[in-house]
Design a protein around this motif. Structure first.
Motif, PDB file in Angstrom:
ATOM      1  N   PHE A  21      12.827  11.687   3.569  1.00  7.70           N
ATOM      2  CA  PHE A  21      14.058  11.431   2.828  1.00  7.70           C
ATOM      3  C   PHE A  21      13.973  11.776   1.343  1.00  7.70           C
ATOM      4  O   PHE A  21      14.974  11.687   0.634  1.00  7.70           O
ATOM      5  CB  PHE A  21      14.485   9.975   2.989  1.00  7.70           C
ATOM      6  CG  PHE A  21      14.802   9.604   4.402  1.00  7.70           C
ATOM      7  CD1 PHE A  21      15.893  10.160   5.064  1.00  7.70           C
ATOM      8  CD2 PHE A  21      14.006   8.711   5.094  1.00  7.70           C
ATOM      9  CE1 PHE A  21      16.185   9.826   6.372  1.00  7.70           C
ATOM     10  CE2 PHE A  21      14.287   8.362   6.409  1.00  7.70           C
ATOM     11  CZ  PHE A  21      15.384   8.923   7.049  1.00  7.70           C
ATOM     12  N   GLY A  22      12.765  12.100   0.852  1.00  6.96           N
ATOM     13  CA  GLY A  22      12.616  12.439  -0.556  1.00  6.96           C
ATOM     14  C   GLY A  22      12.722  11.252  -1.490  1.00  6.96           C
ATOM     15  O   GLY A  22      12.992  11.414  -2.683  1.00  6.96           O
ATOM     16  N   MET A  23      12.528  10.041  -0.962  1.00 10.78           N
ATOM     17  CA  MET A  23      12.567   8.851  -1.818  1.00 10.78           C
ATOM     18  C   MET A  23      11.319   8.805  -2.696  1.00 10.78           C
ATOM     19  O   MET A  23      10.302   9.409  -2.383  1.00 10.78           O
ATOM     20  CB  MET A  23      12.636   7.589  -0.960  1.00 10.78           C
ATOM     21  CG  MET A  23      13.907   7.453  -0.189  1.00 10.78           C
ATOM     22  SD  MET A  23      13.877   5.920   0.781  1.00 10.78           S
ATOM     23  CE  MET A  23      15.401   6.080   1.661  1.00 10.78           C
ATOM     24  N   ARG A  24      11.426   8.076  -3.805  1.00  8.17           N
ATOM     25  CA  ARG A  24      10.303   7.911  -4.718  1.00  8.17           C
ATOM     26  C   ARG A  24       9.836   6.462  -4.696  1.00  8.17           C
ATOM     27  O   ARG A  24      10.641   5.540  -4.846  1.00  8.17           O
ATOM     28  CB  ARG A  24      10.719   8.261  -6.154  1.00  8.17           C
ATOM     29  CG  ARG A  24      10.985   9.732  -6.360  1.00  8.17           C
ATOM     30  CD  ARG A  24      11.557  10.029  -7.728  1.00  8.17           C
ATOM     31  NE  ARG A  24      12.911   9.468  -7.818  1.00  8.17           N
ATOM     32  CZ  ARG A  24      13.303   8.595  -8.744  1.00  8.17           C
ATOM     33  NH1 ARG A  24      12.503   8.192  -9.681  1.00  8.17           N
ATOM     34  NH2 ARG A  24      14.541   8.141  -8.742  1.00  8.17           N
ATOM     35  N   CYS A  25       8.537   6.271  -4.511  1.00  7.28           N
ATOM     36  CA  CYS A  25       7.965   4.925  -4.562  1.00  7.28           C
ATOM     37  C   CYS A  25       7.837   4.544  -6.035  1.00  7.28           C
ATOM     38  O   CYS A  25       7.117   5.199  -6.788  1.00  7.28           O
ATOM     39  CB  CYS A  25       6.604   4.895  -3.863  1.00  7.28           C
ATOM     40  SG  CYS A  25       5.905   3.230  -3.806  1.00  7.28           S
ATOM     41  N   VAL A  26       8.568   3.509  -6.448  1.00  6.69           N
ATOM     42  CA  VAL A  26       8.596   3.123  -7.861  1.00  6.69           C
ATOM     43  C   VAL A  26       7.828   1.837  -8.139  1.00  6.69           C
ATOM     44  O   VAL A  26       7.615   1.478  -9.300  1.00  6.69           O
ATOM     45  CB  VAL A  26      10.044   3.012  -8.381  1.00  6.69           C
ATOM     46  CG1 VAL A  26      10.727   4.383  -8.346  1.00  6.69           C
ATOM     47  CG2 VAL A  26      10.852   1.987  -7.602  1.00  6.69           C
ATOM     48  N   HIS A  27       7.398   1.136  -7.083  1.00  4.02           N
ATOM     49  CA  HIS A  27       6.667  -0.125  -7.297  1.00  4.02           C
ATOM     50  C   HIS A  27       6.002  -0.539  -5.991  1.00  4.02           C
ATOM     51  O   HIS A  27       6.608  -0.454  -4.931  1.00  4.02           O
ATOM     52  CB  HIS A  27       7.645  -1.222  -7.744  1.00  4.02           C
ATOM     53  CG  HIS A  27       7.001  -2.545  -7.981  1.00  4.02           C
ATOM     54  ND1 HIS A  27       6.341  -2.845  -9.148  1.00  4.02           N
ATOM     55  CD2 HIS A  27       6.891  -3.643  -7.210  1.00  4.02           C
ATOM     56  CE1 HIS A  27       5.855  -4.066  -9.074  1.00  4.02           C
ATOM     57  NE2 HIS A  27       6.177  -4.588  -7.907  1.00  4.02           N
ATOM     58  N   THR A  28       4.752  -0.982  -6.095  1.00  4.32           N
ATOM     59  CA  THR A  28       4.075  -1.608  -4.958  1.00  4.32           C
ATOM     60  C   THR A  28       3.396  -2.872  -5.462  1.00  4.32           C
ATOM     61  O   THR A  28       3.021  -2.957  -6.640  1.00  4.32           O
ATOM     62  CB  THR A  28       3.015  -0.697  -4.308  1.00  4.32           C
ATOM     63  OG1 THR A  28       2.026  -0.380  -5.275  1.00  4.32           O
ATOM     64  CG2 THR A  28       3.625   0.561  -3.734  1.00  4.32           C
ATOM     65  N   GLU A  29       3.253  -3.831  -4.585  1.00  2.39           N
ATOM     66  CA  GLU A  29       2.516  -5.042  -4.933  1.00  2.39           C
ATOM     67  C   GLU A  29       2.171  -5.822  -3.679  1.00  2.39           C
ATOM     68  O   GLU A  29       2.757  -5.610  -2.613  1.00  2.39           O
ATOM     69  CB  GLU A  29       3.273  -5.920  -5.924  1.00  2.39           C
ATOM     70  CG  GLU A  29       4.436  -6.700  -5.350  1.00  2.39           C
ATOM     71  CD  GLU A  29       5.098  -7.612  -6.387  1.00  2.39           C
ATOM     72  OE1 GLU A  29       4.817  -8.823  -6.376  1.00  2.39           O
ATOM     73  OE2 GLU A  29       5.911  -7.091  -7.194  1.00  2.39           O
ATOM     74  N   THR A  30       1.220  -6.715  -3.840  1.00  3.36           N
ATOM     75  CA  THR A  30       0.878  -7.675  -2.795  1.00  3.36           C
ATOM     76  C   THR A  30       1.402  -9.021  -3.251  1.00  3.36           C
ATOM     77  O   THR A  30       1.157  -9.443  -4.383  1.00  3.36           O
ATOM     78  CB  THR A  30      -0.652  -7.727  -2.595  1.00  3.36           C
ATOM     79  OG1 THR A  30      -1.083  -6.428  -2.181  1.00  3.36           O
ATOM     80  CG2 THR A  30      -1.030  -8.752  -1.540  1.00  3.36           C
ATOM     81  N   ASN A  31       2.149  -9.688  -2.370  1.00  5.22           N
ATOM     82  CA  ASN A  31       2.716 -10.995  -2.694  1.00  5.22           C
ATOM     83  C   ASN A  31       2.172 -12.001  -1.686  1.00  5.22           C
ATOM     84  O   ASN A  31       2.755 -12.197  -0.610  1.00  5.22           O
ATOM     85  CB  ASN A  31       4.245 -10.926  -2.640  1.00  5.22           C
ATOM     86  CG  ASN A  31       4.904 -12.208  -3.107  1.00  5.22           C
ATOM     87  OD1 ASN A  31       4.346 -13.288  -2.988  1.00  5.22           O
ATOM     88  ND2 ASN A  31       6.117 -12.092  -3.612  1.00  5.22           N
ATOM     89  N   PRO A  32       1.036 -12.656  -2.004  1.00  7.09           N
ATOM     90  CA  PRO A  32       0.434 -13.603  -1.068  1.00  7.09           C
ATOM     91  C   PRO A  32       1.356 -14.781  -0.728  1.00  7.09           C
ATOM     92  O   PRO A  32       1.350 -15.265   0.396  1.00  7.09           O
ATOM     93  CB  PRO A  32      -0.821 -14.094  -1.799  1.00  7.09           C
ATOM     94  CG  PRO A  32      -1.068 -13.121  -2.892  1.00  7.09           C
ATOM     95  CD  PRO A  32       0.255 -12.496  -3.221  1.00  7.09           C
ATOM     96  N   GLU A  33       2.177 -15.222  -1.695  1.00  6.98           N
ATOM     97  CA  GLU A  33       3.088 -16.342  -1.452  1.00  6.98           C
ATOM     98  C   GLU A  33       4.091 -16.013  -0.344  1.00  6.98           C
ATOM     99  O   GLU A  33       4.424 -16.865   0.474  1.00  6.98           O
ATOM    100  CB  GLU A  33       3.826 -16.700  -2.742  1.00  6.98           C
ATOM    101  CG  GLU A  33       4.720 -17.911  -2.604  1.00  6.98           C
ATOM    102  CD  GLU A  33       5.413 -18.285  -3.908  1.00  6.98           C
ATOM    103  OE1 GLU A  33       6.434 -18.969  -3.827  1.00  6.98           O
ATOM    104  OE2 GLU A  33       4.946 -17.891  -4.992  1.00  6.98           O
ATOM    105  N   GLN A  34       4.544 -14.767  -0.297  1.00 10.90           N
ATOM    106  CA  GLN A  34       5.482 -14.338   0.739  1.00 10.90           C
ATOM    107  C   GLN A  34       4.761 -13.745   1.950  1.00 10.90           C
ATOM    108  O   GLN A  34       5.388 -13.442   2.958  1.00 10.90           O
ATOM    109  CB  GLN A  34       6.464 -13.316   0.175  1.00 10.90           C
ATOM    110  CG  GLN A  34       7.298 -13.821  -0.986  1.00 10.90           C
ATOM    111  CD  GLN A  34       8.301 -14.867  -0.574  1.00 10.90           C
ATOM    112  OE1 GLN A  34       8.790 -14.870   0.550  1.00 10.90           O
ATOM    113  NE2 GLN A  34       8.612 -15.776  -1.471  1.00 10.90           N
ATOM    114  N   GLY A  35       3.441 -13.519   1.818  1.00  6.28           N
ATOM    115  CA  GLY A  35       2.660 -12.981   2.937  1.00  6.28           C
ATOM    116  C   GLY A  35       2.903 -11.517   3.222  1.00  6.28           C
ATOM    117  O   GLY A  35       2.824 -11.086   4.373  1.00  6.28           O
TER     118      GLY A  35
END
Length: 154
Positions: A43-57
Motif C-alpha cells: 500500500f506504500g504506507m510509511r511506518c512513523v512510530h513503533t513501540e512496545t506497550n507492556p501495560e496494554q500487552g
C-alpha cells in the motif's frame, strides 16, 4: 438525523464529548514486522512510530496513509504474550479490524460525558497509550460490537 453543520442538537451532543475526529483504526496482527512490511510494500504506507506497550500487552506500529504529516493512520497491534488482550482477540477472531479510535480534546471529560449517558468504559481512569497519549475504551457491548478507543494526544 440532525445535520451537525447547522450547530443544532447533534453538534451540541458531540461537543459535550469533545470529539475531534478519527485518530486511527487498529488492526490486530500475529506478526508486527511482517505486517509492517506488507503495508509498506503493498500500500506504500510509511511506518512513523513503533513501540512496545507492556501495560496494554502489545507491540505496535503506526503507519501513515498519504503524503502529508496529518494523513490518516493505521495502528498495527501484535501480542506481547499469549494471554494478552490482542492474543485473545487473534485466537477468537483471527487477524483483522480490532478497534476504531476517536481523537478527543480531553479524555477525562469525554469519559465523564459518556458515563453520564450510560456508557460503560473499560478503565476507571485513562491509561497510557501510543506515544504517551492518554486513552480509554468504550465497551463493545455499548457500541454495537465495535471497540471504540478515546485518544487524547500527549
Amino acid at each position: 438525523m440532525d445535520d451537525d453543520t447547522s450547530g443544532g442538537p447533534a453538534a451540541d451532543y458531540l461537543t459535550g464529548i469533545g470529539l475531534l475526529g478519527i485518530d486511527h483504526v487498529g488492526v490486530a496482527v500475529p506478526d508486527l514486522d511482517a505486517a509492517i512490511e506488507f503495508h509498506q510494500r503493498v500500500f506504500g504506507m510509511r511506518c512513523v512510530h513503533t513501540e512496545t506497550n507492556p501495560e496494554q500487552g502489545v507491540r505496535e506500529a503506526m503507519l501513515r496513509v498519504g503524503p502529508t504529516p496529518d494523513g490518516a493512520e493505521i495502528q498495527l497491534l501484535a501480542p506481547l504474550t499469549p494471554d494478552s488482550t490482542i492474543a485473545r482477540f487473534l485466537h477468537r477472531r483471527g487477524p483483522g479490524l480490532q478497534q476504531i479510535a476517536y481523537l478527543v480534546a480531553d479524555v477525562d471529560a469525554a469519559c465523564a460525558a459518556l458515563r453520564e449517558r450510560g456508557v460503560k468504559l473499560l478503565y476507571e481512569t485513562p491509561r497510557r497509550g501510543t506515544a504517551g497519549s492518554r486513552v480509554n475504551f468504550v465497551h463493545p457491548r455499548d457500541t454495537g460490537g465495535v471497540l471504540v478507543e478515546l485518544v487524547q494526544k500527549a
